[in-house]
Write a protein that holds these residues in place. Structure first.
Motif, PDB file in Angstrom:
ATOM      1  N   VAL A 207      38.465 -43.178   1.785  1.00  0.00           N
ATOM      2  CA  VAL A 207      38.412 -44.543   1.255  1.00  0.00           C
ATOM      3  C   VAL A 207      39.737 -44.900   0.591  1.00  0.00           C
ATOM      4  CG1 VAL A 207      37.270 -46.072  -0.399  1.00  0.00           C
ATOM      5  CG2 VAL A 207      35.909 -44.458   0.957  1.00  0.00           C
ATOM      6  N   LYS A 210      42.400 -45.616   3.146  1.00  0.00           N
ATOM      7  CA  LYS A 210      42.235 -46.955   3.742  1.00  0.00           C
ATOM      8  C   LYS A 210      42.806 -48.025   2.829  1.00  0.00           C
ATOM      9  CE  LYS A 210      38.810 -49.934   5.954  1.00  0.00           C
ATOM     10  NZ  LYS A 210      37.380 -50.064   6.360  1.00  0.00           N
ATOM     11  N   LYS A 215      46.393 -43.296   7.164  1.00  0.00           N
ATOM     12  CA  LYS A 215      45.290 -42.573   7.787  1.00  0.00           C
ATOM     13  C   LYS A 215      45.399 -41.085   7.468  1.00  0.00           C
ATOM     14  CE  LYS A 215      44.357 -45.600  11.757  1.00  0.00           C
ATOM     15  NZ  LYS A 215      44.259 -45.675  13.244  1.00  0.00           N
TER      16      LYS A 215
END
Length: 241
Positions: A207, A210, A215
């Motif tokens: 999370v 993001k 990534k």
């Protein structure tokens, strides 16, 4: 010199956790030293888990910085323990304020070659000015997020029991999350239990990744082995299977 002597025989990650105390604002202290730490103005003590354990003192001044320590190690190259401390430096940060912060930093924000996740390095306990519209939530004109990425305006708060447990701690945590929203920033939190559980920790870090616009790389067998070794030493847990 004392740090170098203490590092002899320790693994890289254990040495890093030791160095983090020298660079940060907390110290592990034996029971017989609690009274002395307690006499220092502004210092608070988290008691021992048992009679043989170490308490933690918070609110102390850092003893040195990474740059100063690195320069000292250059002058002491070849001395016993110098190499051990030098090898730990990729896992440490200036200004960490708790053992949980140190563990999180080592596991998430360092090179993947160490077994860490390799997420972008944050600012640590950096002073952030709070706009007027958010000050009611924070109760202050400035805050110091545990970890802060100013470009993305993202914060990660590590929720230790001492500061975030109980009705008052839960309320303050809830208000801080609203405060971040009010100042146009994102904040995610992570607890000690989540840090210790591999699946929960990496879900939370996904999370965070993001929000940061990056990534997480899929783990290889070699990385899984290094990750397991790092977590074993940092958290005193067996590698996940």
């Amino acid at each position: 010199m004392a740090l170098m002597q203490m590092a002899r025989g320790l693994g890289v990650a254990k040495t890093a956790l030791l160095v983090d105390q020298v660079l940060g604002t907390y110290r592990a202290c034996r029971p017989e030293a609690i009274e002395s730490y307690g006499q220092i103005e502004g210092v608070s003590i988290e008691g021992c888990a048992d009679e043989c354990g170490a308490a933690t003192a918070y609110g102390l001044s850092p003893l040195t910085t990474i740059d100063r320590l690195s320069n000292y190690l250059d002058t002491m190259a070849g001395a016993p323990g110098a190499r051990s401390v030098r090898r730990s430096l990729p896992l440490v940060a200036d200004g960490l304020a708790s053992p949980l912060e140190a563990q999180t930093y080592a596991l998430a924000f360092c090179s993947r070659h160490t077994g860490s996740l390799g997420l972008p390095k944050p600012l640590v306990n950096h002073r952030v000015e709070v706009p007027i519209e958010a000050r009611g939530c924070f109760g202050s004109a400035y805050i110091r997020p545990d970890f802060w990425w100013p470009e993305q305006r993202v914060a990660l708060e590590v929720l230790g029991v001492r500061w975030h447990d109980g009705a008052q701690g839960i309320t303050q945590t809830s208000m801080r999350e609203k405060g971040y929203y009010a100042m146009g920033a994102s904040c995610i939190t992570i607890t000690e239990r989540e840090i210790r559980m591999l699946s929960s920790f990496e879900a939370a870090m996904a999370v965070l990744a993001k929000l940061l616009g990056v990534k997480l790389r899929p783990p290889t067998k070699a990385f899984e082995k290094m990750r397991g070794q790092l977590r074993t030493e940092v958290l005193d847990v067996r590698p996940a299977r």
